[in-house]
Design an enzyme around this catalytic site. Structure first.
Site, mmCIF file in Angstrom:
data_model
loop_
_atom_site.group_PDB
_atom_site.id
_atom_site.type_symbol
_atom_site.label_atom_id
_atom_site.label_comp_id
_atom_site.label_asym_id
_atom_site.label_seq_id
_atom_site.Cartn_x
_atom_site.Cartn_y
_atom_site.Cartn_z
ATOM 1 N N GLU A 1 -3.501 0.701 -12.315
ATOM 2 C CA GLU A 1 -4.865 0.666 -11.781
ATOM 3 C C GLU A 1 -5.834 0.382 -12.925
ATOM 4 O OE1 GLU A 1 -6.248 2.008 -8.539
ATOM 5 O OE2 GLU A 1 -4.231 2.079 -7.693
ATOM 6 N N SER B 1 0.858 -1.181 0.000
ATOM 7 C CA SER B 1 0.000 0.000 0.000
ATOM 8 C C SER B 1 0.897 1.236 0.000
ATOM 9 C CB SER B 1 -0.855 0.037 1.263
ATOM 10 O OG SER B 1 -1.796 -0.971 1.233
ATOM 11 N N CYS C 1 -35.440 6.296 17.278
ATOM 12 C CA CYS C 1 -36.864 6.003 17.458
ATOM 13 C C CYS C 1 -37.014 4.985 18.581
ATOM 14 C CB CYS C 1 -37.442 5.445 16.163
ATOM 15 S SG CYS C 1 -39.035 4.660 16.415
ATOM 16 N N CYS D 1 -42.888 6.237 12.410
ATOM 17 C CA CYS D 1 -43.903 5.504 13.182
ATOM 18 C C CYS D 1 -44.539 6.355 14.272
ATOM 19 C CB CYS D 1 -43.297 4.242 13.787
ATOM 20 S SG CYS D 1 -42.193 4.563 15.160
ATOM 21 N N LYS E 1 -2.636 9.797 -8.239
ATOM 22 C CA LYS E 1 -2.987 8.531 -7.588
ATOM 23 C C LYS E 1 -4.379 8.149 -8.059
ATOM 24 C CE LYS E 1 -3.203 6.341 -3.058
ATOM 25 N NZ LYS E 1 -4.576 5.829 -3.141
HETATM 26 ZN ZN LIG Z 1 -40.013 4.850 14.375
#
Ligand SMILES: [Zn+2]
Length: 627
Positions: A170, A81, A387, A374, A119
């Site tokens: 690449e 790398s 929630c 909801c 790169k």
């Molecule tokens: Zn909800």
């Protein structure tokens, strides 16, 4: 379930951090990123570097798994790398390290030469002796040569004055082509490339791109580069990189700065991860300032309610931007990014740009008290608005949607149909598949539509569909289409409740983390999964091998002890005969095949569970391999 929960970096333990980096990297390399590059580098990787600069994770090449399953190619030189620099200070620190090495070699600072190359942001590969290979783990790559036959264009570079298309490079798509042809359907050119290089069957878009000559292997030696010295780099590394990046027609995420002096390269050497004489200066992406007009809140599959900042439309690197992700509720609250605020946004390859900072605060942002999906109360948990509804509608709807989308052989079950079903308390698949036309009419669908909906449910079961699609449709965490396919090439869908981590990790492409979590998740959801599987879908099994019917077909078998033949060969042979090979005996096991040196306890235990114990020789006679 497949959307990862991402905790702010400083709140994570080091183990969690490494696990996330590993998972994100795996996802990135296979073309399905779960977090964007910027967040990966600047937030999570940066946190690990800050906290534990010596951590082993930082000292290894992260494997890519594209093309897994094809033959392995050993790289003549490791494909490492590149270490990264994010700003001028980090480039300066690199230059100082180079100067130190030059001192040791008695090379005058003025003689040090650097090269700057764009790169490319594609998929790393190496071409030599007619074989194209992925980077893999840096030592061993996968053979992806077949892509040349499929239309991958091999561009030439130049080395020591000689034209050649070999070396490290690449696989990329020119930016213009991506924007013109693919940007509506794919989020990033790299994801498109990694997807098609590893795919067994090319999608329509991939075939077209190949035919258009748009998928190209570009050796780094074929890119326009510039040279400079120590003084240039210390004065304005960013400017030098920008100049070379602007001239490049491929997607890129920065520039690579190499030391050119050979004796210095040798002096500086390499770690397991990167060459010390090379650094990647990452580019920051294009930024702009936009004004907020409103905030839309959305509940995701994890019940987190996230803000989308609606801004006055502006153009940013060729795209009209009207929505910016606000990350999380805590962010919006702390930054005062309410209506009227001017914010700095950045777009680096990804379609949805991100909030960088606030130029001018606006009104206080209103954080909703109720879940927009909801209407259950919503509460802040750390930085996240969550929630509190036991079974949030958004989560259920997203899961149902995921099922039908992934299955792919059913129409009419889009968001609005699913929304109506859920509002009528039809909240799971088993209930949906039981619905009659009269039930649909009762919910307000028209008579014709109701008949069509029932016909589509019927169609989804009678029309042939690959077994891995059904498995992926369940939305088990870490088990997307690709992994489902790999898994079902070895194990049967109906027997997955028997799957262990040990078995999973032996399948190429599964890492330790996924091998650990998948069997647990399957066990947790098995009842619901089994109910759906038992509805009788017309499943096509993609065989890696032809199963021959035999006395052990559908039997559960465990092999233990030292065998005359290789145990792996015996397992593979048993699978070809249709057996389910387990790693340990349980009450499902039909046969325990024992080699030498098997403890009496093991045999006793198997017999007590009703498992028939046979020797290797007896087993071979039984399956007809020897008489
Ligand atoms: Zn909800």
């Amino acid at each position: 379930m497949s959307v990862p929960e991402i905790i702010p970096a400083p709140d994570m333990t080091t183990d969690e951090l490494v696990a996330l980096l590993t998972r994100a990297n795996e996802a990135y390399r296979t073309g399905n990123p779960i977090i964007d590059d910027d967040t990966f580098d600047h937030i999570y990787l940066a946190e690990l570097k800050k906290r534990e600069p010596e951590h082993p994770y930082l000292d290894q090449v992260q494997p890519d798994t594209v093309g897994a399953g094809s033959s392995k190619i050993r790289h003549t030189e490791p494909m490492l790398s590149t270490d990264k620099a994010y700003n001028q200070e980090e480039v300066t620190a690199f230059v100082v390290r180079v100067q130190k090495a030059a001192d040791a070699q008695e090379i005058p600072s003025a003689d040090i030469r650097f090269r700057i190359t764009p790169k490319l942001d594609g998929m790393a590969a190496r071409y030599s002796d007619g074989i194209l290979a992925t980077r893999g783990n840096g030592q061993l790559g996968n053979d992806i040569t077949r892509n040349i036959k499929r239309g991958l264009v091999m561009l030439e570079g130049e080395k020591a004055g000689v034209r050649e298309n070999t070396g490290v490079g690449e696989i990329v798509i020119p930016e213009q082509y991506f924007n013109d042809v693919l940007a509506d359907s794919f989020s990033h050119p790299r994801n498109f490339v990694t997807g098609l290089i590893g795919a067994d069957n090319l999608s329509e878009e991939a075939k077209e791109a190949m035919q258009d000559g748009a998928v190209q292997f570009v050796p780094y030696s074929g890119l326009k580069a510039s040279e400079c010295d120590v003084e240039d780099l210390l004065a304005d590394a960013e400017g030098l990189c920008e100049k070379i990046e602007k001239a490049c027609i491929y997607p890129l995420d920065g520039s690579v700065i190499d030391v050119l002096n050979l004796e210095l390269r040798i002096e500086m050497g390499a770690t397991n991860h990167h060459h010390n004489w090379q650094i990647a200066k990452k580019s920051k992406g294009v930024t702009a300032v936009a004004e907020i007009e409103g905030i839309t809140w959305r509940t995701g599959r994890t019940r987190r309610i996230t803000p989308v900042l609606n801004v006055k439309t502006i153009n940013l690197s060729g795209a009209d931007i009207s929505n910016v992700t606000g990350h999380n509720a805590g962010n919006v609250k702390n930054l005062n990014v309410g209506v009227g605020a001017h914010i700095e946004i950045v777009r680096s390859g990804e379609v949805i740009p991100k909030l960088l900072g606030v130029v001018k605060p606006g009104k206080d942002a209103d954080i909703p008290d109720l879940c927009p999906a909801c209407k259950a109360p919503a509460k802040m948990e750390k930085d996240f608005l969550v929630c509190q509804g036991e079974t949030c509608v958004a989560q259920i709807e997203a899961q149902l949607q995921h099922f039908f989308n992934t299955l792919g052989n059913i129409d009419l079950f889009g968001p609005s149909t699913i929304n109506t079903l859920v509002e009528n308390d039809i909240r799971d698949l088993a209930a949906i598949y039981k619905l009659q036309a009269s039930d649909f009419e009762g919910m307000g669908f028209g008579p014709k539509q109701s008949t069509n909906l029932v016909a589509q449910l019927e169609r989804s079961r009678s029309e042939e569909v690959e077994d891995w699609r059904l498995l992926a449709a369940f939305g088990i965490h870490h088990l997307g289409k690709g992994d489902a396919k790999k898994l079902l090439a070895v194990y049967k869908l109906e027997a997955l409740d028997q799957l262990t981590s040990e078995q999973l990790i032996e399948i190429p492409g599964f890492g330790e983390i996924t091998a650990e979590s998948i069997p647990k998740s399957i066990a947790l959801h098995w009842l619901a999964m089994k109910t759906i599987i038992d509805l009788g879908f017309n499943l096509r099994k993609e065989e890696k091998f032809d199963v021959t019917e035999s006395v052990i077909t559908d039997q559960f078998i465990v092999f233990t002890g030292a065998m005359q033949s290789s145990r792996d060969d015996m397992k593979a042979a048993a699978q070809r005969l249709g057996a389910n090979v387990q790693s340990a005996v349980n009450k499902k096991t039909n046969y325990l095949v024992i080699g030498e040196k098997v403890g009496a306890k093991k045999i006793e235990k198997a017999e007590s569970l009703g498992t028939k114990v046979v020797t290797e020789a007896e087993y071979l006679v039984m399956i007809g391999a020897e008489s």
